[in-house]
Scaffold this motif. Structure first.
Motif, short mmCIF file in Angstrom:
data_model
loop_
_atom_site.label_atom_id
_atom_site.label_comp_id
_atom_site.label_asym_id
_atom_site.label_seq_id
_atom_site.Cartn_x
_atom_site.Cartn_y
_atom_site.Cartn_z
N THR A 109 0.83 -1.19 0.00
CA THR A 109 0.00 0.00 0.00
C THR A 109 0.87 1.25 0.00
O THR A 109 1.96 1.26 0.58
N ASP A 110 0.40 2.29 -0.66
CA ASP A 110 1.10 3.57 -0.67
C ASP A 110 2.57 3.43 -1.06
O ASP A 110 3.47 3.87 -0.33
N VAL A 111 2.81 2.80 -2.20
CA VAL A 111 4.18 2.70 -2.71
C VAL A 111 4.34 3.64 -3.90
O VAL A 111 3.38 3.93 -4.62
N ALA A 112 5.57 4.11 -4.09
CA ALA A 112 5.87 4.92 -5.27
C ALA A 112 5.90 3.98 -6.48
O ALA A 112 6.80 3.13 -6.59
N LEU A 113 4.91 4.09 -7.35
CA LEU A 113 4.73 3.09 -8.41
C LEU A 113 5.89 3.04 -9.39
O LEU A 113 6.18 1.98 -9.95
N ASP A 114 6.54 4.17 -9.61
CA ASP A 114 7.69 4.20 -10.51
C ASP A 114 9.00 4.38 -9.76
O ASP A 114 10.02 4.75 -10.36
N GLY A 115 8.96 4.15 -8.45
CA GLY A 115 10.17 4.29 -7.65
C GLY A 115 11.13 3.14 -7.86
O GLY A 115 10.77 2.08 -8.38
N ALA A 116 12.34 3.33 -7.41
CA ALA A 116 13.38 2.31 -7.63
C ALA A 116 13.08 1.02 -6.89
O ALA A 116 13.42 -0.07 -7.38
N ALA A 117 12.46 1.09 -5.71
CA ALA A 117 12.15 -0.13 -4.98
C ALA A 117 11.12 -0.97 -5.74
O ALA A 117 11.28 -2.18 -5.91
N MET A 118 10.05 -0.32 -6.20
CA MET A 118 9.02 -1.04 -6.95
C MET A 118 9.58 -1.56 -8.26
O MET A 118 9.25 -2.67 -8.70
#
Length: 389
Positions: free
Chosen positions: A141-150
């Motif tokens: 939930t509430d993740v950065a969709l284009d972030g490096a972790a995802m």
């Protein structure tokens, strides 16, 4: 504390239970020093998953205690290379299906910590840990969709023939702090609006010299935090009963968390005063080169001077002048009326269902249950909006 889907995912009498217990451990079992080292190497900053913050949440915050952790370790050196705080789907939403959900850290960002030196290995280990814990899916939930972790998780999923499903998303305001602060404000608000805000500031000065203060050191931050808590409780949050200081567990959490992060220079309290009177205050977390604007409290007796806006003006200038900060996450909701006009950067935040096995019918059940839950919540929000109107 192995609690996947109301015990549906694990048979305590089986060998699987022992494996699950090793895969899913109490958050307090993670060595804080190793956790801090991972946070410094994280491929994507997340101030809300720093150990000082997350452990304080898990210890006392209302409805958020006793989170578990999916840890990932490097095979050769046993170095911590990934960490994902989680709870069961049953605990999150009373859905009796075998899935794990991001443990909510009070802030609105749940992107896991993944080592930039081994992002694919870390992501793969986290997913494998979830499988060994008995989960058929992860719900982030509430993740950065284009972030490096995802993106690291997506790479591993694609390799394994799996695909994440986005359950919902929105665009969130952020600040590019590499620019000149005055340029940012002029481009965002325009000359006319800035002139009006300067006029309000001059009127505010009739109550005393206006000063923007930043507390960083533990001995400075203690009284500044109490000022913030009093301001937050004096406003609409206090009237609704949602101010931090109104609940013993929440008050304990925020006092622990802020002091813990102050020890590592990862938190500051900003305060705006008119003379000796504090009229607005906010909490800002810092992780690597990113700031996180956690909460804001204002004295509503000064509402006609827009104290929250005045504080945000100074915060914007402050962050842009800090060479250690490249960006700031507003951690605000979509279409936030105060921060969106100021911070014009945007990034996608959302909830994601990650299947852990190919062609798994249980994942379809989990997806259907979550879609139904979201529909029910949206219907309830529409009713509330109509009642307020």
């Amino acid at each position: 504390m192995v609690d996947i889907a109301h015990q549906a995912a694990i048979n305590p009498a089986s060998a699987k239970h022992a494996a699950a217990t090793r895969a899913l451990v109490p958050l307090t079992a993670i060595d804080p020093g190793h956790w801090r080292a991972l946070a410094q190497r994280a491929v994507e900053p997340n101030g809300y998953y720093l150990p000082g913050w997350a452990l304080a949440v898990s210890a006392t915050a209302r409805g958020r205690t006793d989170a578990a952790a999916l840890p990932a370790f490097d095979g050769s050196s046993a170095r911590l290379i990934g960490l994902m705080p989680v709870i069961s789907l049953w605990r999150a939403w009373k859905i009796p299906l075998p899935a794990l959900v991001s443990a909510h850290p009070y802030g609105t960002l749940c992107s896991p910590l993944i080592d930039r030196e081994a992002p694919i290995e870390a992501a793969a280990h986290l997913l494998q840990q979830a499988r060994e814990a008995g989960a058929h899916a992860l719900v982030l939930t509430d993740v950065a969709l284009d972030g490096a972790a995802m993106n690291s998780l997506k790479d591993v999923l694609e390799r394994d023939g799996l695909k994440p499903r986005i359950l919902g998303s929105y665009m969130r305001a952020s600040l590019d702090a590499t620019q000149d602060g005055e340029t940012v404000l002029r481009d965002a608000l325009g000359a006319k609006k800035l002139k009006e805000l300067r006029r309000l500031r001059h009127r505010l000065e009739e109550h005393g010299a206006v000063a923007f203060e930043v507390a960083r050191k533990p001995d400075e931050i203690r009284p500044a935090l109490e000022t913030f808590l009093q301001l937050e409780a004096s406003g609409w949050k206090g009237k609704r009963g949602t101010a931090l200081v109104q609940h013993a567990g929440d008050a304990t959490f925020i006092r622990r968390a802020v002091l813990a992060l102050a020890e590592t220079a990862q938190c500051e309290i900003i305060t705006l005063r008119a003379g000796k009177t504090p009229i607005a205050a906010g909490i800002v977390l810092r992780h690597q080169d990113r700031a996180f604007f956690f909460k804001l409290g204002i004295d509503e007796n000064f509402a006609k001077y827009s104290p929250g806006v005045q504080l945000t003006l100074d915060l914007t200038r402050h962050l842009c002048a800090d060479s250690a900060i490249a960006s700031a996450d507003s951690t605000a909701s979509a279409d936030h009326p105060m921060i969106n006009p100021f911070w014009r950067g945007r990034f996608a935040v959302g909830d994601v269902l990650i299947p852990l096995r190919r062609n798994d019918p249980v994942v379809a059940l989990i997806h259907g249950a979550l879609v139904g839950l979201n529909a029910a919540h949206e219907a309830a929000r529409r009713v509330v909006r109509r009642l307020r109107k």
